[in-house]
Write a protein that holds these residues in place. Structure first.
Motif, PDB file in Angstrom:
ATOM      1  N   TYR A 176       6.260 -34.589 137.983  1.00  0.00           N
ATOM      2  CA  TYR A 176       7.125 -33.432 137.770  1.00  0.00           C
ATOM      3  C   TYR A 176       8.404 -33.509 138.597  1.00  0.00           C
ATOM      4  O   TYR A 176       9.430 -32.945 138.205  1.00  0.00           O
ATOM      5  CB  TYR A 176       6.350 -32.142 138.043  1.00  0.00           C
ATOM      6  N   THR A 177       8.354 -34.195 139.740  1.00  0.00           N
ATOM      7  CA  THR A 177       9.578 -34.419 140.501  1.00  0.00           C
ATOM      8  C   THR A 177      10.535 -35.297 139.709  1.00  0.00           C
ATOM      9  O   THR A 177      11.733 -35.001 139.593  1.00  0.00           O
ATOM     10  CB  THR A 177       9.265 -35.082 141.852  1.00  0.00           C
ATOM     11  N   SER A 178       9.998 -36.380 139.142  1.00  0.00           N
ATOM     12  CA  SER A 178      10.815 -37.277 138.320  1.00  0.00           C
ATOM     13  C   SER A 178      11.419 -36.533 137.138  1.00  0.00           C
ATOM     14  O   SER A 178      12.625 -36.621 136.875  1.00  0.00           O
ATOM     15  CB  SER A 178       9.960 -38.445 137.826  1.00  0.00           C
ATOM     16  N   LEU A 179      10.602 -35.766 136.424  1.00  0.00           N
ATOM     17  CA  LEU A 179      11.083 -35.051 135.239  1.00  0.00           C
ATOM     18  C   LEU A 179      12.104 -33.975 135.618  1.00  0.00           C
ATOM     19  O   LEU A 179      13.104 -33.785 134.911  1.00  0.00           O
ATOM     20  CB  LEU A 179       9.904 -34.419 134.498  1.00  0.00           C
ATOM     21  N   SER A 180      11.869 -33.267 136.708  1.00  0.00           N
ATOM     22  CA  SER A 180      12.770 -32.187 137.121  1.00  0.00           C
ATOM     23  C   SER A 180      14.136 -32.735 137.520  1.00  0.00           C
ATOM     24  O   SER A 180      15.178 -32.156 137.166  1.00  0.00           O
ATOM     25  CB  SER A 180      12.161 -31.406 138.290  1.00  0.00           C
ATOM     26  N   ILE A 181      14.136 -33.851 138.248  1.00  0.00           N
ATOM     27  CA  ILE A 181      15.404 -34.459 138.659  1.00  0.00           C
ATOM     28  C   ILE A 181      16.178 -34.934 137.437  1.00  0.00           C
ATOM     29  O   ILE A 181      17.396 -34.724 137.327  1.00  0.00           O
ATOM     30  CB  ILE A 181      15.139 -35.619 139.640  1.00  0.00           C
ATOM     31  N   PHE A 182      15.473 -35.563 136.496  1.00  0.00           N
ATOM     32  CA  PHE A 182      16.123 -36.034 135.275  1.00  0.00           C
ATOM     33  C   PHE A 182      16.673 -34.854 134.468  1.00  0.00           C
ATOM     34  O   PHE A 182      17.799 -34.903 133.959  1.00  0.00           O
ATOM     35  CB  PHE A 182      15.128 -36.830 134.426  1.00  0.00           C
ATOM     36  N   LEU A 183      15.893 -33.782 134.369  1.00  0.00           N
ATOM     37  CA  LEU A 183      16.323 -32.597 133.626  1.00  0.00           C
ATOM     38  C   LEU A 183      17.549 -31.962 134.258  1.00  0.00           C
ATOM     39  O   LEU A 183      18.488 -31.546 133.553  1.00  0.00           O
ATOM     40  CB  LEU A 183      15.184 -31.580 133.547  1.00  0.00           C
ATOM     41  N   LEU A 184      17.587 -31.898 135.585  1.00  0.00           N
ATOM     42  CA  LEU A 184      18.757 -31.344 136.272  1.00  0.00           C
ATOM     43  C   LEU A 184      19.997 -32.185 135.956  1.00  0.00           C
ATOM     44  O   LEU A 184      21.084 -31.641 135.702  1.00  0.00           O
ATOM     45  CB  LEU A 184      18.507 -31.300 137.774  1.00  0.00           C
ATOM     46  N   GLY A 185      19.843 -33.506 135.946  1.00  0.00           N
ATOM     47  CA  GLY A 185      20.957 -34.366 135.583  1.00  0.00           C
ATOM     48  C   GLY A 185      21.440 -34.103 134.165  1.00  0.00           C
ATOM     49  O   GLY A 185      22.647 -34.067 133.906  1.00  0.00           O
ATOM     50  N   PHE A 186      20.503 -33.896 133.255  1.00  0.00           N
ATOM     51  CA  PHE A 186      20.855 -33.616 131.853  1.00  0.00           C
ATOM     52  C   PHE A 186      21.601 -32.291 131.729  1.00  0.00           C
ATOM     53  O   PHE A 186      22.567 -32.173 130.963  1.00  0.00           O
ATOM     54  CB  PHE A 186      19.586 -33.585 131.001  1.00  0.00           C
ATOM     55  N   ILE A 187      21.180 -31.291 132.496  1.00  0.00           N
ATOM     56  CA  ILE A 187      21.863 -29.990 132.479  1.00  0.00           C
ATOM     57  C   ILE A 187      23.305 -30.147 132.980  1.00  0.00           C
ATOM     58  O   ILE A 187      24.250 -29.621 132.372  1.00  0.00           O
ATOM     59  CB  ILE A 187      21.092 -28.966 133.341  1.00  0.00           C
ATOM     60  N   LEU A 188      23.484 -30.885 134.082  1.00  0.00           N
ATOM     61  CA  LEU A 188      24.829 -31.089 134.619  1.00  0.00           C
ATOM     62  C   LEU A 188      25.688 -31.905 133.651  1.00  0.00           C
ATOM     63  O   LEU A 188      26.898 -31.662 133.535  1.00  0.00           O
ATOM     64  CB  LEU A 188      24.752 -31.790 135.973  1.00  0.00           C
ATOM     65  N   TRP A 189      25.084 -32.859 132.945  1.00  0.00           N
ATOM     66  CA  TRP A 189      25.810 -33.648 131.936  1.00  0.00           C
ATOM     67  C   TRP A 189      26.367 -32.734 130.854  1.00  0.00           C
ATOM     68  O   TRP A 189      27.514 -32.880 130.422  1.00  0.00           O
ATOM     69  CB  TRP A 189      24.852 -34.686 131.350  1.00  0.00           C
ATOM     70  N   ASN A 190      25.566 -31.767 130.410  1.00  0.00           N
ATOM     71  CA  ASN A 190      26.019 -30.831 129.381  1.00  0.00           C
ATOM     72  C   ASN A 190      27.099 -29.893 129.907  1.00  0.00           C
ATOM     73  O   ASN A 190      28.075 -29.608 129.197  1.00  0.00           O
ATOM     74  CB  ASN A 190      24.830 -30.021 128.853  1.00  0.00           C
ATOM     75  N   ILE A 191      26.943 -29.413 131.131  1.00  0.00           N
ATOM     76  CA  ILE A 191      27.965 -28.541 131.721  1.00  0.00           C
ATOM     77  C   ILE A 191      29.293 -29.289 131.818  1.00  0.00           C
ATOM     78  O   ILE A 191      30.358 -28.738 131.521  1.00  0.00           O
ATOM     79  CB  ILE A 191      27.511 -28.038 133.105  1.00  0.00           C
ATOM     80  N   ASP A 192      29.227 -30.547 132.225  1.00  0.00           N
ATOM     81  CA  ASP A 192      30.434 -31.364 132.344  1.00  0.00           C
ATOM     82  C   ASP A 192      31.128 -31.517 130.996  1.00  0.00           C
ATOM     83  O   ASP A 192      32.354 -31.498 130.911  1.00  0.00           O
ATOM     84  CB  ASP A 192      30.050 -32.736 132.899  1.00  0.00           C
ATOM     85  N   ASN A 193      30.340 -31.672 129.932  1.00  0.00           N
ATOM     86  CA  ASN A 193      30.918 -31.821 128.587  1.00  0.00           C
ATOM     87  C   ASN A 193      31.500 -30.514 128.061  1.00  0.00           C
ATOM     88  O   ASN A 193      32.585 -30.485 127.480  1.00  0.00           O
ATOM     89  CB  ASN A 193      29.853 -32.329 127.612  1.00  0.00           C
ATOM     90  N   ILE A 194      30.775 -29.434 128.266  1.00  0.00           N
ATOM     91  CA  ILE A 194      31.157 -28.153 127.661  1.00  0.00           C
ATOM     92  C   ILE A 194      32.303 -27.486 128.411  1.00  0.00           C
ATOM     93  O   ILE A 194      33.217 -26.909 127.805  1.00  0.00           O
ATOM     94  CB  ILE A 194      29.928 -27.210 127.594  1.00  0.00           C
ATOM     95  N   PHE A 195      32.279 -27.569 129.726  1.00  0.00           N
ATOM     96  CA  PHE A 195      33.260 -26.848 130.547  1.00  0.00           C
ATOM     97  C   PHE A 195      34.241 -27.790 131.231  1.00  0.00           C
ATOM     98  O   PHE A 195      34.692 -27.514 132.352  1.00  0.00           O
ATOM     99  CB  PHE A 195      32.539 -25.984 131.584  1.00  0.00           C
ATOM    100  N   CYS A 196      34.603 -28.863 130.551  1.00  0.00           N
ATOM    101  CA  CYS A 196      35.479 -29.872 131.161  1.00  0.00           C
ATOM    102  C   CYS A 196      36.830 -29.283 131.583  1.00  0.00           C
ATOM    103  O   CYS A 196      37.314 -29.532 132.689  1.00  0.00           O
ATOM    104  CB  CYS A 196      35.686 -31.023 130.193  1.00  0.00           C
ATOM    105  N   ASP A 197      37.446 -28.498 130.717  1.00  0.00           N
ATOM    106  CA  ASP A 197      38.759 -27.931 131.042  1.00  0.00           C
ATOM    107  C   ASP A 197      38.700 -27.070 132.294  1.00  0.00           C
ATOM    108  O   ASP A 197      39.581 -27.140 133.164  1.00  0.00           O
ATOM    109  CB  ASP A 197      39.282 -27.113 129.864  1.00  0.00           C
TER     110      ASP A 197
END
Length: 267
Positions: A176-197
């Motif tokens: 669950y540590t591995s999955l949670s860290i990966f999921l957090l990275g995925f969330i930040l990846w989406n934030i970076d794409n959506i709110f780039c401006d």
């Protein structure tokens, strides 16, 4: 994704189908996306060390390929973000598929006889990799690659959760540590794409060192690199436990997790 107005640097105009939110050639004339480039070190150096340790411990070669596959993704991603050239983009994205196929094979074949090779899943994963590669080369649609990668990650998540729920529940923390860290990275990846401006506007008002912290795609590299590394440790621990070795997670220099395998099997 990044707005079109970015300066040119050593590698010329980007030819990749993706240009991320980090401003191009701001930190260095020779590196298009500096922070997105150097953040790949976490996917290069620790996996190479892991591959060497796996080889020295005499463990099955598939796990050495798992570590080297992750390192290949890191090297490809370094080249891609440094140049923003289409060829380097493929060097990043296609190894993501190939290395994940190795992860899938290791995790789904973890309860087999030692050194056993199952050619059917190998052929299936090889066929999948070839089809994805050919389609992606012909149809240069990044979403297709992202979906195919997501399918493989989904297979890993399902298998991992099943094993730590029904077979080795004491490995839940690592899983669950591995999955949670990966999921957090995925969330930040989406934030970076959506709110780039918005992120770019915020960075304009911050000192450069503090602004670097808002490079969320770089955090995606760091977090998914760590999450993937921990997944390989989990897969290795599952396998070595099944083979009746004595695996134990230790911390190199008190910081970085590595798997130590006792040479003597348990009875």
């Amino acid at each position: 994704m990044a707005p079109a107005a970015d300066r040119l640097g050593y590698w010329g105009r980007p030819t990749s189908t993706l240009d991320w939110c980090e401003e191009n050639y701001v930190v260095s004339f020779y590196i298009a996306e500096f922070w997105n480039t150097v953040s790949n070190l976490i996917m290069i150096l620790p996996p190479i060390y892991g591959a060497l340790q796996t080889f020295k411990s005499g463990l099955e070669v598939r796990y050495m390929w798992s570590f080297l596959g992750l390192a290949a993704v890191g090297i490809g991603s370094w080249c891609f973000h440094m140049t923003l050239q289409y060829e380097m983009q493929l060097l990043d994205e296609l190894p993501m598929i190939y290395s994940c196929c190795v992860f899938v094979y290791c995790l789904y074949e973890c309860f087999k006889q030692e050194n056993a090779i199952n050619y059917f899943p190998i052929a299936l994963l090889l066929f999948f990799s070839i089809i994805v590669s050919v389609v992606y080369l012909l149809w240069k649609e990044p979403v297709f690659h992202q979906v195919m990668y997501g399918v493989l990650v989904g297979c890993l998540v399902i298998r991992s959760v099943f094993i730590v729920t029904w077979v080795y529940p004491w490995l839940r923390a690592l899983c669950y540590t591995s999955l949670s860290i990966f999921l957090l990275g995925f969330i930040l990846w989406n934030i970076d794409n959506i709110f780039c401006d918005s992120l770019r506007a915020t960075r304009q008002r911050l000192p450069p060192v503090i602004g670097a912290v808002t490079q969320l795609h770089a955090w995606w590299h760091i977090l998914t690199g760590l999450g993937s590394y921990l997944h390989i440790l989990l897969s290795l621990q599952i396998r070595s436990t099944y083979l009746k070795y004595r695996p134990k997670v230790k911390f190199l220099c008190g910081v970085w997790p590595v798997l130590h395998i006792e040479s003597q099997k348990t009875s």
